[in-house]
Scaffold this motif. Structure first.
Motif, PDB file in Angstrom:
ATOM      1  N   HIS A 101       0.798  -1.226   0.000  1.00 53.11           N
ATOM      2  CA  HIS A 101       0.000   0.000   0.000  1.00 53.11           C
ATOM      3  C   HIS A 101       0.828   1.272   0.000  1.00 53.11           C
ATOM      4  O   HIS A 101       0.259   2.356   0.142  1.00 53.11           O
ATOM      5  N   ASP A 102       2.112   1.150  -0.137  1.00 51.12           N
ATOM      6  CA  ASP A 102       2.906   2.375  -0.134  1.00 51.12           C
ATOM      7  C   ASP A 102       2.463   3.284  -1.293  1.00 51.12           C
ATOM      8  O   ASP A 102       2.405   2.846  -2.443  1.00 51.12           O
ATOM      9  N   PHE A 103       2.156   4.523  -0.948  1.00 50.04           N
ATOM     10  CA  PHE A 103       1.602   5.436  -1.950  1.00 50.04           C
ATOM     11  C   PHE A 103       2.579   5.682  -3.101  1.00 50.04           C
ATOM     12  O   PHE A 103       2.176   5.883  -4.239  1.00 50.04           O
ATOM     13  N   GLU A 104       3.884   5.726  -2.792  1.00 50.83           N
ATOM     14  CA  GLU A 104       4.885   6.023  -3.828  1.00 50.83           C
ATOM     15  C   GLU A 104       5.454   4.756  -4.452  1.00 50.83           C
ATOM     16  O   GLU A 104       6.402   4.822  -5.235  1.00 50.83           O
ATOM     17  N   GLY A 105       4.942   3.624  -4.078  1.00 48.57           N
ATOM     18  CA  GLY A 105       5.415   2.363  -4.660  1.00 48.57           C
ATOM     19  C   GLY A 105       6.814   1.973  -4.235  1.00 48.57           C
ATOM     20  O   GLY A 105       7.458   1.168  -4.912  1.00 48.57           O
ATOM     21  N   LEU A 148      -4.204  -6.038   7.820  1.00 49.08           N
ATOM     22  CA  LEU A 148      -4.928  -5.608   9.025  1.00 49.08           C
ATOM     23  C   LEU A 148      -6.275  -6.313   9.120  1.00 49.08           C
ATOM     24  O   LEU A 148      -6.703  -6.722  10.199  1.00 49.08           O
ATOM     25  N   GLY A 149      -6.939  -6.457   7.977  1.00 47.17           N
ATOM     26  CA  GLY A 149      -8.249  -7.113   7.977  1.00 47.17           C
ATOM     27  C   GLY A 149      -8.150  -8.534   8.504  1.00 47.17           C
ATOM     28  O   GLY A 149      -9.021  -8.989   9.248  1.00 47.17           O
ATOM     29  N   GLU A 150      -7.075  -9.227   8.137  1.00 45.53           N
ATOM     30  CA  GLU A 150      -6.898 -10.599   8.631  1.00 45.53           C
ATOM     31  C   GLU A 150      -6.674 -10.606  10.139  1.00 45.53           C
ATOM     32  O   GLU A 150      -7.167 -11.495  10.840  1.00 45.53           O
ATOM     33  N   VAL A 151      -5.940  -9.613  10.643  1.00 42.90           N
ATOM     34  CA  VAL A 151      -5.707  -9.527  12.093  1.00 42.90           C
ATOM     35  C   VAL A 151      -7.046  -9.316  12.805  1.00 42.90           C
ATOM     36  O   VAL A 151      -7.376 -10.023  13.772  1.00 42.90           O
ATOM     37  N   GLY A 195      -5.137   0.329  11.436  1.00 49.31           N
ATOM     38  CA  GLY A 195      -5.730   1.316  10.533  1.00 49.31           C
ATOM     39  C   GLY A 195      -7.116   0.944  10.052  1.00 49.31           C
ATOM     40  O   GLY A 195      -7.653  -0.098  10.422  1.00 49.31           O
ATOM     41  N   MET A 196      -7.682   1.811   9.240  1.00 49.05           N
ATOM     42  CA  MET A 196      -9.055   1.619   8.766  1.00 49.05           C
ATOM     43  C   MET A 196      -9.119   0.694   7.538  1.00 49.05           C
ATOM     44  O   MET A 196     -10.102   0.019   7.326  1.00 49.05           O
ATOM     45  N   CYS A 197      -8.110   0.708   6.719  1.00 52.56           N
ATOM     46  CA  CYS A 197      -8.173  -0.040   5.454  1.00 52.56           C
ATOM     47  C   CYS A 197      -7.744  -1.498   5.691  1.00 52.56           C
ATOM     48  O   CYS A 197      -6.603  -1.757   6.085  1.00 52.56           O
ATOM     49  N   PRO A 198      -8.629  -2.467   5.452  1.00 52.52           N
ATOM     50  CA  PRO A 198      -8.317  -3.857   5.806  1.00 52.52           C
ATOM     51  C   PRO A 198      -7.225  -4.499   4.964  1.00 52.52           C
ATOM     52  O   PRO A 198      -6.640  -5.491   5.386  1.00 52.52           O
ATOM     53  N   THR A 199      -6.927  -3.960   3.787  1.00 52.94           N
ATOM     54  CA  THR A 199      -5.901  -4.609   2.958  1.00 52.94           C
ATOM     55  C   THR A 199      -4.499  -4.038   3.172  1.00 52.94           C
ATOM     56  O   THR A 199      -3.541  -4.498   2.562  1.00 52.94           O
TER      57      THR A 199
END
Ligand SMILES: Cc1cc2nc3c(=O)[nH]c(=O)nc-3n(C[C@H](O)[C@H](O)[C@H](O)COP(=O)(O)OP(=O)(O)OC[C@H]3O[C@@H](n4cnc5c(N)ncnc54)[C@H](O)[C@@H]3O)c2cc1C
Length: 253
Positions: free
Chosen positions: A119-123, A160-163, A179-183
């Motif tokens: 998920h790094d914004f800058e890749g 995070l979603g798996e946790v 965080g809010m985003c599960p992936t």
């Protein structure tokens, strides 16, 4: 019943110290058969023989290379043909694969990019201008929750979603302040702090780390009790607690 979080949640965290000694060389992204062969030999030599590293490697000549590269490439802008691609992807299956990756990156002048959730914004976990490879963590995503201790060990490749899911399977009154985003990946989120809906009450995700495993070129080091300096680098609450107690003792901060 009072709602509580699964605070002080430790996680199995492959936090690789990459900056020292990893050489940046030419900008080419293709890999000659000799370089490929030598690098493979190095990886084989430095990893656990009972855990064949060849099963975890994807070179551009492999048919699955593109799909493995793109699977956790959350920002598809970086899939354009003009963007440099890794010379190989190592989807680690065992801790020794990580150790081998660190050793061989250094000896072969390749930059290593670590990717957990991508998920790094800058890749930065999957793009570089120097010759590089990706150490992909997605196979190392085990989560072991102990409701009795109110702790869990989590591997860096978990999301995070798996946790949250694994905690919810065992308890409907516990959680973790990620965080809010599960992936989003555990590896990238917690190493960056990690904020979510529970931040006001429980602080950052990193504040709730009570132990961690750091893998470098030589050994997997258990920290928390013995490796206080390393632990300070990732745990702000503990750092503040210790600083607070030293202030009380010394009457100065
Ligand atoms: C859609 C979206 C929603 C988001 N929501 C939130 C949110 O609610 N709360 C929040 O705090 N943040 C949020 N973020 C930011 C996110 O937490 C960070 O971008 C985080 O670094 C992503 O981690 P990752 O493992 O998914 O990414 P990756 O791209 O895999 O990694 C990010 C960085 O961490 C490094 N890294 C990854 N794994 C390891 C490892 N095991 N050891 C050492 N270094 C590692 C990578 O090399 C890279 O530099 C969000 C991002 C996106 C794109």
């Amino acid at each position: 019943m009072k709602r509580s979080n699964l605070s002080m949640l430790p996680f199995f965290f492959f936090f690789l110290l990459l900056t020292d000694g990893i050489l940046l060389t030419a900008r080419a992204t293709s890999c000659s058969p000799k370089v490929e062969h030598d690098f493979l030999e190095c990886l084989n030599f430095h990893s656990e023989p009972s855990q064949p590293i060849s099963q975890a490697l994807y070179f551009p000549t492999n048919s699955s290379y593109s799909s493995v590269l793109q699977f956790y490439m959350r920002n598809r802008r970086f899939n354009e043909s003009t963007i440099p691609k890794p010379q190989l992807i190592l989807t680690a299956l065992h801790v020794s694969h990580i150790q081998a990756a660190v050793v061989c990156a250094k000896s072969h002048g390749l930059e290593m990019r670590i990717r957990s959730g991508g998920h790094d914004f800058e890749g930065v976990s999957y793009v570089s201008n120097a010759p590089f490879f990706i150490l992909d963590m997605f196979n190392l995503r085990a989560i072991n929750v102990s409701v009795e201790d109110e702790t869990a060990w989590v591997e860096a490749g978990a999301t995070l979603g798996e946790v949250y899911y694994r905690i919810a399977e065992k308890s409907n009154i516990h959680g973790f302040p990620g965080g809010m985003c599960p992936t989003v990946g555990v590896g990238g989120q917690i190493s960056g702090g990690g904020f979510g809906n529970l931040i006001r009450k429980y602080g950052l995700a990193a504040d709730n780390v009570i132990d961690a495993t750091l893998v470098d070129a030589v050994v997997a080091s258990w920290i928390g009790v013995n490796g206080e300096d390393l632990f300070w680098a990732i745990n702000r609450r503990r750092r503040l607690q210790l600083r607070g107690s030293s202030c009380v003792q010394n009457q100065a901060c």
